[in-house]
Design an enzyme around this catalytic site. Structure first.
Site, PDB file in Angstrom:
ATOM      1  N   SER A 148       1.543 -13.562  -3.347  1.00 54.94           N
ATOM      2  CA  SER A 148       1.815 -12.176  -3.743  1.00 54.94           C
ATOM      3  C   SER A 148       1.057 -11.719  -4.983  1.00 54.94           C
ATOM      4  O   SER A 148       1.128 -10.547  -5.351  1.00 54.94           O
ATOM      5  CB  SER A 148       3.319 -11.976  -3.980  1.00 54.94           C
ATOM      6  OG  SER A 148       3.974 -11.773  -2.754  1.00 54.94           O
ATOM      7  N   LYS A 185      -1.054  -8.616  -4.853  1.00 57.82           N
ATOM      8  CA  LYS A 185      -0.598  -7.266  -5.189  1.00 57.82           C
ATOM      9  C   LYS A 185      -1.179  -6.759  -6.513  1.00 57.82           C
ATOM     10  O   LYS A 185      -1.057  -5.570  -6.819  1.00 57.82           O
ATOM     11  CB  LYS A 185       0.926  -7.217  -5.222  1.00 57.82           C
ATOM     12  CG  LYS A 185       1.574  -7.485  -3.860  1.00 57.82           C
ATOM     13  CD  LYS A 185       3.086  -7.353  -3.936  1.00 57.82           C
ATOM     14  CE  LYS A 185       3.746  -7.574  -2.585  1.00 57.82           C
ATOM     15  NZ  LYS A 185       3.908  -8.997  -2.243  1.00 57.82           N
ATOM     16  N   SER A 242       8.264  -7.305  -5.887  1.00 58.52           N
ATOM     17  CA  SER A 242       7.180  -7.785  -5.030  1.00 58.52           C
ATOM     18  C   SER A 242       7.372  -7.357  -3.584  1.00 58.52           C
ATOM     19  O   SER A 242       7.098  -8.096  -2.639  1.00 58.52           O
ATOM     20  CB  SER A 242       7.066  -9.317  -5.113  1.00 58.52           C
ATOM     21  OG  SER A 242       5.856  -9.768  -4.561  1.00 58.52           O
TER      22      SER A 242
END
Length: 393
Positions: A68, A71, A128
């Protein structure tokens, strides 16, 4: 409009009788006495934000799954769109079926639900949320596929040679990878948008507060609460990537970025990052030269509608040195592009500021403009011609 290269040199005196050591453009290696850092990680890097100088590194160019932390690039493109006026924080986005179908970390958006850009940003930065990431990606680029194309184009623009994205979320995908070094560069670029930490520093908050489907946001980056000065940026975890974190902290006017990839547990990840941050703040300090937005010079552009143009720093500009050391003299050199094509958009680079020590470049920063510069109309050019003729009489 004058053509040719405009170079201006500014001398900055910082009085000291001590010697000066620079981790500069031609000496971009880790500092000594840092061998025991990041023992739990597959790869890691510690970078000072303003200068982009590497204080510590470990396998920093090894291609690994970023999970993640992907991102960070997603947020970078979103913040660019907001800065350019293409996206507004109070704008409401309708969630697609595809965005709502994302698995993994999510804020449980429903197809057809409407949520503001501001709240979706919280969903990405704090929780997230994969669903929030895709909803924003679709709004910015029309589809996640088109958004991912922009992500990879941005990676090339930043000269990230070991990064390739397949999605905007970091969900497991073949041929989706990055490195600790590349993540630190993305983080450095994202932090140019200083309001991003208004989101990444939130430890807990609520979405849809007071409604039946109220959602409690808790930051996946626990260091935001437990390490003074940490205000971002992004965690990551998958079975393949293990535990990852790109963190940033600011103390005594120095901001650093620490990246850890492939740690065996949350505890190991946080311990590695904590030790890296401690090392940076205990051993190094910066001297601030310019704040973001400071006027550096000005241009008179005869063919522009507004012919008086302030040239400003695109980011905070500093020098980095070990504690107990300083510099006697630093020079900054302004190099403006030889030719300008009008119009110029707000934020466009029109040159760069070189920071030098004893003639050696130690950092480079883009110079930019804070407002759009339009091409002068025929009427404006005619009036200026008359004014010049009147002055010569």
């Amino acid at each position: 409009m004058k053509k040719g290269l405009l170079v201006i040199t500014i001398v900055v005196f910082l009085m000291s009788n001590l010697s000066f050591t620079v981790y500069g453009e031609e000496n971009n290696q880790a500092a000594p006495d840092s061998e025991n850092l990041a023992e739990n990680a597959k790869s890691a890097i510690l970078m000072e934000r303003d200068t982009g100088k590497v204080i510590f590194n470990k396998n920093e160019h090894e291609q690994l799954s970023p999970a993640s932390m992907t991102k960070i690039m997603t947020l970078l493109l979103i913040m660019e769109a907001i800065d350019e006026g293409k996206l507004k924080l109070d704008e409401t986005i309708r969630v697609s079926e595809r965005a709502a179908s994302m698995g993994g970390s999510q804020i449980f958006l429903e197809a057809g639900e409407e949520m503001s850009v501001n709240d979706l940003l919280k969903g990405v930065a704090v929780a997230s949320g994969n669903d929030a990431s895709v909803a924003l990606a679709e709004r910015v680029a029309g589809s996640e596929k088109s958004f991912v194309k922009r992500m990879n184009e941005k990676a090339k623009e930043l000269n990230l040679k070991n990064t390739k994205f397949q999605n905007a979320t970091g969900l497991p995908a073949e041929d989706h990878y990055s490195t600790a070094y590349d993540m630190s560069v993305m983080a450095k670029e994202l932090l140019k948008y200083e309001t991003i930490t208004n989101y990444t520093s939130i430890y807990e908050d609520y979405l849809r507060k007071g409604e039946d489907n109220e959602f409690w946001l808790v930051n996946t980056n626990r260091l935001v609460k437990f390490y003074p000065g940490v205000d971002g940026l992004k965690t990551g975890y998958t079975n393949d990537a293990k535990y990852c974190l790109t963190a940033t902290a600011e103390k005594e006017d120095m901001r650093v970025i620490a990246v850890v990839m492939g740690a065996g547990s949350t505890k190991d990840r946080n311990a590695d990052v904590t030790q890296m941050l401690d090392y940076a703040f205990n051993h190094f300090q910066t001297n601030k030269l310019f704040e973001k937005g400071d006027k550096i010079t000005e241009l008179n552009m005869l063919k522009a509608e507004n012919n008086h143009l302030d040239v400003v720093a695109s980011e905070s500009i500093s020098t980095l040195h070990k504690k107990g050391e300083s510099m006697d003299k630093v020079t900054t050199e302004i190099k403006l592009h030889e030719d300008y094509t009008l119009p110029i958009s707000k934020g466009d680079s029109i040159g760069e500021l070189l920071v030098k020590n004893e003639g050696k470049i130690i950092s480079r920063s883009d110079l930019t403009v804070e407002e759009d510069v339009e091409k002068a109309s025929y009427l404006t050019l005619f009036k200026r011609t008359l004014q010049r003729m009147a002055k010569n009489e």
